[in-house]
Enzyme design. Structure first.
Site, PDB file in Angstrom:
ATOM      1  N   LEU A  56       0.873  -0.957  -0.007  1.00  0.00           N
ATOM      2  CA  LEU A  56      -0.016   0.108  -0.022  1.00  0.00           C
ATOM      3  C   LEU A  56       1.076   1.238   0.140  1.00  0.00           C
ATOM      4  O   LEU A  56       1.626   1.603   1.075  1.00  0.00           O
ATOM      5  CB  LEU A  56      -0.819   0.023   1.021  1.00  0.00           C
ATOM      6  CG  LEU A  56      -1.970  -1.156   1.408  1.00  0.00           C
ATOM      7  CD1 LEU A  56      -2.800  -1.176   2.440  1.00  0.00           C
ATOM      8  CD2 LEU A  56      -2.752  -1.358   0.208  1.00  0.00           C
ATOM      9  N   PRO A  57       1.071   1.697  -1.014  1.00  0.00           N
ATOM     10  CA  PRO A  57       2.370   2.801  -1.421  1.00  0.00           C
ATOM     11  C   PRO A  57       2.163   4.090  -0.996  1.00  0.00           C
ATOM     12  O   PRO A  57       2.378   5.003  -1.768  1.00  0.00           O
ATOM     13  CB  PRO A  57       2.684   2.449  -2.720  1.00  0.00           C
ATOM     14  CG  PRO A  57       1.080   2.378  -3.273  1.00  0.00           C
ATOM     15  CD  PRO A  57       0.333   1.660  -2.463  1.00  0.00           C
ATOM     16  N   CYS A  58       2.356   4.073   0.482  1.00  0.00           N
ATOM     17  CA  CYS A  58       2.372   5.628   1.131  1.00  0.00           C
ATOM     18  C   CYS A  58       3.378   6.297   0.669  1.00  0.00           C
ATOM     19  O   CYS A  58       3.340   7.567   0.702  1.00  0.00           O
ATOM     20  CB  CYS A  58       1.977   5.526   2.351  1.00  0.00           C
ATOM     21  SG  CYS A  58       3.261   4.380   3.430  1.00  0.00           S
ATOM     22  N   HIS A  59       4.543   5.686   0.265  1.00  0.00           N
ATOM     23  CA  HIS A  59       5.908   6.472  -0.194  1.00  0.00           C
ATOM     24  C   HIS A  59       5.557   7.400  -1.545  1.00  0.00           C
ATOM     25  O   HIS A  59       6.141   8.024  -1.827  1.00  0.00           O
ATOM     26  CB  HIS A  59       7.004   5.519  -0.396  1.00  0.00           C
ATOM     27  CG  HIS A  59       6.762   4.524  -1.549  1.00  0.00           C
ATOM     28  ND1 HIS A  59       5.986   3.408  -1.221  1.00  0.00           N
ATOM     29  CD2 HIS A  59       7.155   4.533  -2.548  1.00  0.00           C
ATOM     30  CE1 HIS A  59       6.082   2.579  -2.354  1.00  0.00           C
ATOM     31  NE2 HIS A  59       6.711   3.375  -3.386  1.00  0.00           N
ATOM     32  N   ARG A  60       4.411   7.096  -2.100  1.00  0.00           N
ATOM     33  CA  ARG A  60       4.080   7.849  -3.409  1.00  0.00           C
ATOM     34  C   ARG A  60       3.096   8.904  -3.155  1.00  0.00           C
ATOM     35  O   ARG A  60       2.593   9.634  -4.252  1.00  0.00           O
ATOM     36  CB  ARG A  60       3.491   6.825  -4.415  1.00  0.00           C
ATOM     37  CG  ARG A  60       4.022   5.648  -4.974  1.00  0.00           C
ATOM     38  CD  ARG A  60       3.346   4.742  -5.473  1.00  0.00           C
ATOM     39  NE  ARG A  60       4.014   3.411  -5.996  1.00  0.00           N
ATOM     40  CZ  ARG A  60       3.516   2.385  -6.244  1.00  0.00           C
ATOM     41  NH1 ARG A  60       2.113   2.227  -6.461  1.00  0.00           N
ATOM     42  NH2 ARG A  60       4.354   1.032  -6.340  1.00  0.00           N
TER      43      ARG A  60
END
Length: 167
Positions: A136-140
């Site tokens: 779940l790409p919260c880094h994006r």
């Protein structure tokens, strides 16, 4: 993306796996992934109690996909997920799953996408509590002006993940 309902009871499994951004702690309930944290100091990482079972065999598919992701061969993960959170957090995390690899979005855009246009700060807080990093790409998610903002695994890792995804 649909999330599985987390299984209750004592079904809590864990392992660790090495990656190019450091060791990851993987958590699951025997059927779904419930956590992915960056060791040793990921924010909001749960404590692993004595009743957790260390079972690397349960995480083989996730480890295979992580290897492919870090090799630049995988853009979308395909493992069952069962994050635990409030209904609002789950909405934010579902929206995270729609952000394509190599692309960034903002907290404001996410708030708008989930139908809460004034909730960008709450979206940021939910992102900070994301229990399944990378998948779940919260880094994006970046600030409104494109700047890198907080990341549970640390800003250097966020920058490294974004650089890797952009090629």
């Amino acid at each position: 993306m649909e999330f599985a309902a987390p299984l209750g009871g004592p079904r809590r499994f864990t392992t660790t796996t090495p990656t190019p951004i450091g060791e990851l702690l993987l958590l699951g309930d025997g059927e779904s992934i419930t956590g992915l944290y960056m060791l040793p100091d990921h924010l909001y990482m749960p404590s692993i109690a004595d009743d957790w079972v260390r079972d690397p065999g349960l995480f083989g598919e996730l480890e295979r996909q992580l290897d492919a992701y870090f090799a630049g061969e995988l853009k979308v993960f395909d493992v069952p997920l069962a994050p635990r959170g409030t209904p609002f957090q789950l909405d934010v995390w579902r929206e995270l799953s729609t952000v394509p690899c190599g692309v960034t979005t903002t907290y404001g855009a996410m708030a708008l996408a989930i139908g809460k246009p004034t909730a960008s700060r709450a979206v940021g807080a939910a992102n900070g509590r994301n229990p399944i990093s990378i998948i779940l790409p919260c880094h994006r998610v970046v600030g409104a002006n494109g700047s890198l903002t907080g990341y549970g695994g640390g800003l250097p890792r966020k920058m490294r993940l974004l650089d890797m995804e952009r090629g």
